[in-house]
Design a protein around this motif. Structure first.
Motif, PDB file in Angstrom:
ATOM      1  N   VAL A 179       0.814  -1.224   0.000  1.00  0.00           N
ATOM      2  CA  VAL A 179       0.000   0.000   0.000  1.00  0.00           C
ATOM      3  C   VAL A 179       0.855   1.286   0.000  1.00  0.00           C
ATOM      4  O   VAL A 179       0.921   1.954  -1.035  1.00  0.00           O
ATOM      5  N   PRO A 180       1.536   1.624   1.105  1.00  0.00           N
ATOM      6  CA  PRO A 180       2.307   2.883   1.036  1.00  0.00           C
ATOM      7  C   PRO A 180       3.359   2.864  -0.077  1.00  0.00           C
ATOM      8  O   PRO A 180       3.567   3.864  -0.760  1.00  0.00           O
ATOM      9  N   GLN A 181       4.016   1.707  -0.272  1.00  0.00           N
ATOM     10  CA  GLN A 181       5.057   1.642  -1.302  1.00  0.00           C
ATOM     11  C   GLN A 181       4.527   1.120  -2.642  1.00  0.00           C
ATOM     12  O   GLN A 181       5.268   1.017  -3.598  1.00  0.00           O
ATOM     13  N   GLY A 182       3.254   0.739  -2.657  1.00  0.00           N
ATOM     14  CA  GLY A 182       2.674   0.158  -3.871  1.00  0.00           C
ATOM     15  C   GLY A 182       1.564   1.050  -4.403  1.00  0.00           C
ATOM     16  O   GLY A 182       1.818   2.054  -5.061  1.00  0.00           O
ATOM     17  N   THR A 183       0.313   0.688  -4.059  1.00  0.00           N
ATOM     18  CA  THR A 183      -0.853   1.430  -4.548  1.00  0.00           C
ATOM     19  C   THR A 183      -0.661   2.946  -4.447  1.00  0.00           C
ATOM     20  O   THR A 183      -1.009   3.682  -5.371  1.00  0.00           O
ATOM     21  N   LEU A 184      -0.134   3.403  -3.312  1.00  0.00           N
ATOM     22  CA  LEU A 184      -0.159   4.844  -3.038  1.00  0.00           C
ATOM     23  C   LEU A 184       1.131   5.580  -3.362  1.00  0.00           C
ATOM     24  O   LEU A 184       1.222   6.783  -3.116  1.00  0.00           O
ATOM     25  N   ARG A 185       2.107   4.845  -3.903  1.00  0.00           N
ATOM     26  CA  ARG A 185       3.371   5.532  -4.178  1.00  0.00           C
ATOM     27  C   ARG A 185       3.135   6.716  -5.119  1.00  0.00           C
ATOM     28  O   ARG A 185       2.582   6.564  -6.206  1.00  0.00           O
ATOM     29  N   GLY A 186       3.514   7.900  -4.660  1.00  0.00           N
ATOM     30  CA  GLY A 186       3.317   9.104  -5.479  1.00  0.00           C
ATOM     31  C   GLY A 186       1.895   9.629  -5.456  1.00  0.00           C
ATOM     32  O   GLY A 186       1.582  10.604  -6.142  1.00  0.00           O
ATOM     33  N   LYS A 187       1.017   8.984  -4.668  1.00  0.00           N
ATOM     34  CA  LYS A 187      -0.395   9.388  -4.672  1.00  0.00           C
ATOM     35  C   LYS A 187      -0.898   9.613  -3.254  1.00  0.00           C
ATOM     36  O   LYS A 187      -1.875   9.014  -2.818  1.00  0.00           O
ATOM     37  N   VAL A 188      -0.231  10.510  -2.541  1.00  0.00           N
ATOM     38  CA  VAL A 188      -0.613  10.748  -1.146  1.00  0.00           C
ATOM     39  C   VAL A 188      -2.057  11.225  -1.033  1.00  0.00           C
ATOM     40  O   VAL A 188      -2.765  10.890  -0.093  1.00  0.00           O
ATOM     41  N   LEU A 189      -2.506  11.997  -2.042  1.00  0.00           N
ATOM     42  CA  LEU A 189      -3.897  12.462  -2.004  1.00  0.00           C
ATOM     43  C   LEU A 189      -4.819  11.562  -2.835  1.00  0.00           C
ATOM     44  O   LEU A 189      -5.953  11.920  -3.125  1.00  0.00           O
ATOM     45  N   GLY A 190      -4.307  10.390  -3.210  1.00  0.00           N
ATOM     46  CA  GLY A 190      -5.153   9.437  -3.923  1.00  0.00           C
ATOM     47  C   GLY A 190      -5.070   9.555  -5.437  1.00  0.00           C
ATOM     48  O   GLY A 190      -5.707   8.793  -6.152  1.00  0.00           O
ATOM     49  N   HIS A 191      -4.303  10.534  -5.920  1.00  0.00           N
ATOM     50  CA  HIS A 191      -4.129  10.678  -7.371  1.00  0.00           C
ATOM     51  C   HIS A 191      -2.823  11.413  -7.625  1.00  0.00           C
ATOM     52  O   HIS A 191      -2.284  12.070  -6.715  1.00  0.00           O
ATOM     53  N   ASP A 192      -2.310  11.315  -8.858  1.00  0.00           N
ATOM     54  CA  ASP A 192      -1.107  12.080  -9.204  1.00  0.00           C
ATOM     55  C   ASP A 192      -1.426  13.567  -9.142  1.00  0.00           C
ATOM     56  O   ASP A 192      -2.559  13.975  -9.409  1.00  0.00           O
ATOM     57  N   GLU A 193      -0.400  14.354  -8.815  1.00  0.00           N
ATOM     58  CA  GLU A 193      -0.664  15.775  -8.590  1.00  0.00           C
ATOM     59  C   GLU A 193      -1.133  16.517  -9.828  1.00  0.00           C
ATOM     60  O   GLU A 193      -1.856  17.519  -9.728  1.00  0.00           O
ATOM     61  N   ASP A 194      -0.744  16.018 -11.001  1.00  0.00           N
ATOM     62  CA  ASP A 194      -1.143  16.743 -12.210  1.00  0.00           C
ATOM     63  C   ASP A 194      -2.520  16.302 -12.738  1.00  0.00           C
ATOM     64  O   ASP A 194      -2.978  16.809 -13.755  1.00  0.00           O
ATOM     65  N   VAL A 195      -3.171  15.369 -12.039  1.00  0.00           N
ATOM     66  CA  VAL A 195      -4.527  14.968 -12.448  1.00  0.00           C
ATOM     67  C   VAL A 195      -5.521  15.865 -11.707  1.00  0.00           C
ATOM     68  O   VAL A 195      -5.497  15.940 -10.479  1.00  0.00           O
ATOM     69  N   ARG A 196      -6.371  16.572 -12.463  1.00  0.00           N
ATOM     70  CA  ARG A 196      -7.269  17.557 -11.853  1.00  0.00           C
ATOM     71  C   ARG A 196      -8.698  17.340 -12.321  1.00  0.00           C
ATOM     72  O   ARG A 196      -8.924  16.816 -13.410  1.00  0.00           O
ATOM     73  N   PRO A 197      -9.675  17.794 -11.530  1.00  0.00           N
ATOM     74  CA  PRO A 197     -11.062  17.735 -12.005  1.00  0.00           C
ATOM     75  C   PRO A 197     -11.235  18.608 -13.254  1.00  0.00           C
ATOM     76  O   PRO A 197     -10.580  19.633 -13.389  1.00  0.00           O
ATOM     77  N   HIS A 198     -12.123  18.199 -14.137  1.00  0.00           N
ATOM     78  CA  HIS A 198     -12.473  19.039 -15.285  1.00  0.00           C
ATOM     79  C   HIS A 198     -13.168  20.297 -14.767  1.00  0.00           C
ATOM     80  O   HIS A 198     -13.873  20.243 -13.760  1.00  0.00           O
ATOM     81  N   GLU A 199     -13.000  21.394 -15.495  1.00  0.00           N
ATOM     82  CA  GLU A 199     -13.555  22.650 -14.955  1.00  0.00           C
ATOM     83  C   GLU A 199     -15.075  22.634 -14.835  1.00  0.00           C
ATOM     84  O   GLU A 199     -15.622  23.311 -13.968  1.00  0.00           O
ATOM     85  N   VAL A 200     -15.767  21.843 -15.661  1.00  0.00           N
ATOM     86  CA  VAL A 200     -17.235  21.800 -15.517  1.00  0.00           C
ATOM     87  C   VAL A 200     -17.642  21.164 -14.178  1.00  0.00           C
ATOM     88  O   VAL A 200     -18.749  21.359 -13.706  1.00  0.00           O
TER      89      VAL A 200
END
Ligand code: FE
Ligand code: FE
Length: 319
Positions: free
Chosen positions: A41-62
C-alpha cells in the motif's frame, strides 16, 4: 512501471476492478499482515499518490465550477468521508477485540486505510472549490441529513455488536456483509462515472477500491475460518444478517443515491460532448445511460458479489 515486489492485486495498473477482485480473489488475514501492507500500500498502490491521485490529475472545470456535477460530487464525497470516518472508529473496536496477531495486524491496516479514505474524500472537496477554512462545516452542511438518516443507524448496529456485546466475529459480519459489501459496488460505479468529468476523483475511488478488495476478501476469510472452527455460531450470525437487512430496508439509501444520480444526469445532459464515446462499461456509452440503469447495475453487482462471498463464508442460507 510495474514492480515485482508489489502484489498484483494492489498494483495501480494491474489490480482488478473492485467487483471482479472481491468476487474472485482469496486473501487471508495472515496473507495481508503488516509486512504485506507496508509493501503493497504505502510503497505500492499509493506511491506518489498521497492524495489518492497524481498531482497533475485535476477535475475538469465543468465539475470544479458550480453546477449539478459539482453538487453531485461534493455531496457524494462529503457523505463518503463521514462514512469512512465512522468505519475508522468502529475498526478501533475490531483491533481491540482481535483474537490473534494476524487479525490484529490486518485490522490495524484496515483502520489506516479507512482513515485515509476519509481524508482523501474530504480533501478532494478542496479541489472542487471548497475553501480550506470551511471544509468541515461544508462536509456537515452537505451530508449531515444523510449521515443521520443512513449512517448513524448502521453505526449504532456496529457499536451494539462491537462495543456493547464485544462480539468480534459479529463485527466482521456487520462490516463485511452489511456495510462494505453493500456499499462497495456504489464506489465502483462512482469511479467509472466520474472518469471523464473528474479523473482525480475517479483515481481517488480507484485507490480506495483496491483497498476494498482486501477488506472484503480478508473479512470473508476471517468469517469463513471462524465458522469452520465454530459452526455453533452460524445461527447467531445468520440472525445478525437478518437483523441488518431489516435495518437496511428502513434506511432511505436508495432515495439518497437517486438524488445524487439525478444531479449527475443533469450534468451529463449538459456536457454530452465531454462524455463523447467514453464507455462506462464495455459496450455501453456513459452518454447513453440513465439514472435507473446506473443504480440498477450497481445493485446487480452488489447482489452477485454478496452471493459469491456468502457461499464462500459458509453462510449460503443468508442468500
Ligand atoms: Fe473505505
Ligand atoms: Fe473498506
Amino acid at each position: 512501471m510495474t514492480d515485482a515486489s508489489i502484489p498484483p492485486e494492489a498494483d495501480w495498473d494491474r489490480a482488478p476492478s473492485l467487483v471482479d477482485g472481491a468476487g474472485s480473489l482469496e486473501l487471508t488475514a495472515a496473507d495481508c499482515d503488516l509486512r504485506y501492507w507496508l509493501r503493497a500500500v504505502p510503497q505500492g498502490t499509493l506511491r506518489g499518490k498521497v492524495l489518492g491521485h497524481d498531482e497533475d490529475v485535476r477535475p475538469h472545470e465543468v465539475t470544479r465550477n458550480p453546477g449539478p456535477l459539482n453538487e453531485a460530487l461534493t455531496q457524494e464525497l462529503a457523505f463518503r468521508s463521514i462514512a469512512e470516518d465512522k468505519a475508522t472508529r468502529a475498526l478501533g473496536h475490531m483491533v481491540a477485540l482481535a483474537p490473534d496477531t494476524a487479525t490484529l495486524e490486518f485490522y490495524t491496516t484496515q483502520l489506516m486505510d479507512e482513515a485515509r479514505h476519509a481524508m482523501v474524500f474530504r480533501r478532494h472537496l478542496l479541489s472542487l472549490g471548497v475553501p480550506e477554512h470551511d471544509l468541515f462545516a461544508t462536509v456537515d452542511r452537505l451530508a449531515a441529513a444523510d449521515r443521520d438518516a443512513v449512517l448513524v443507524p448502521l453505526e449504532n448496529l456496529g457499536l451494539q455488536v462491537l462495543r456493547d456485546e464485544r462480539d468480534f466475529i459479529g463485527g466482521v459480519v456487520v462490516l463485511t456483509i452489511l456495510v462494505e459489501g453493500v456499499l462497495a459496488p456504489a464506489a465502483q460505479l462512482s469511479e467509472l462515472k466520474w472518469r471523464v468529468f473528474d479523473p482525480a476523483a475517479a483515481d481517488v475511488e480507484r485507490g480506495a477500491g483496491i483497498d476494498e478488495i482486501r477488506h472484503l476478501t480478508v473479512g470473508s476469510s476471517v468469517a469463513r475460518e471462524h465458522l469452520l472452527a465454530h459452526p455453533e455460531d452460524k445461527e447467531r450470525l445468520l440472525d445478525l444478517i437478518t437483523r441488518g437487512r431489516a435495518l437496511w430496508e428502513k434506511l432511505p439509501a436508495t432515495e439518497m443515491t437517486l438524488r445524487r444520480e439525478t444531479l449527475f444526469q443533469k450534468g451529463l445532459d449538459a456536457h454530452r460532448d465531454l462524455a463523447g464515446d467514453y464507455e462506462i462499461w464495455p459496450g455501453r456509452r456513459l452518454a447513453d445511460t440513465t439514472v435507473e440503469e446506473r443504480v440498477e447495475t450497481a445493485h446487480a453487482w452488489s447482489e452477485a458479489m454478496q452471493r459469491k462471498r456468502l457461499i464462500y463464508m459458509g453462510l449460503e442460507e443468508a442468500i
